[in-house]
Enzyme design. Sequence first.
Site: not given
Lengths: 169, 169
Positions: B12, B72, B144
């Site tokens: 991420d 992501e 995260d």
Amino acid sequence: MDNGVIRIIGLDPGLRRTGWGVIDVLGTRLTYVASGTILPPEDAPMGVRLVALHTGLCEVLERFAPQEAAVEETFVNMNPSSTLKLGQARGVVLLAPAGRGLPVAEYAALLVKKSVVGAGRAEKAQVRMMISVLMPKAAPETEDAADALAVAVTHAHHRGAAALRRAAV
Amino acid sequence: MDNGVIRIIGLDPGLRRTGWGVIDVLGTRLTYVASGTILPPEDAPMGVRLVALHTGLCEVLERFAPQEAAVEETFVNMNPSSTLKLGQARGVVLLAPAGRGLPVAEYAALLVKKSVVGAGRAEKAQVRMMISVLMPKAAPETEDAADALAVAVTHAHHRGAAALRRAAV
């Protein structure tokens, strides 16, 4: 490098084409060294394109061994998706010289045009022509390479002032 | 890895915080391996921050040796300057696994939430809770890291379908 000569690489990042240009600076004298364009494969997955860009940059850095790097801060009206993609290329373009320990300066596109042509709204053709005037030996084969040389010239003009500002902090 | 187990790293990306999460997949069974957050220095020049991010990622990839990566694709309403910065971090996050030869898949944030929680508009807390339900041993210390594990889980669900699509081309 000896004799006070500073070698600078200028970089104009893009995912399809990243321009680079190397100059030597001695006082106010600028000498063209080399320039070119890195063209990552357009139809490969994003990761592979970024690896090709990184490898190409590392080869140029290895070959010409610049001491300082300068990267153009393009700020164009783009949709968020294009901005994100430009950012991805830009991240790799900043990483390559920084990974070798080079200081990496960033200059807004308007400042680059103003430094080289004297006007912030200059056309790409004007930038290219002024590069030839400033460094007669320069023969940038693409607009991206000419832009990269313009970023290097901008850094040559501003690095002294930046060093003084840093020293004053 | 033996026995058909595939090790996946989910990522991420962010300039301030990049989450990572490693899972092992055997058929439909998911096993938590590790997760964490990389925090590049916030007050350093951009190049130095990106080098810290790249070094941190390379250490994680070296230590856990995943075979596939999934990143992501955040698409938030941000100003162009923030989008460009996120892109820069994202470029480095895509580069690190691709530079080691790993295939790197990208998944939209909506799809990640839908895969893990069952709804595209899920809150971050729901994602975190579902990660604990899916993999009881998972203890992501940050949102995260939880998001990164969710990306890895999404890839575990979709990688088979993607391989079939590739084979059919």
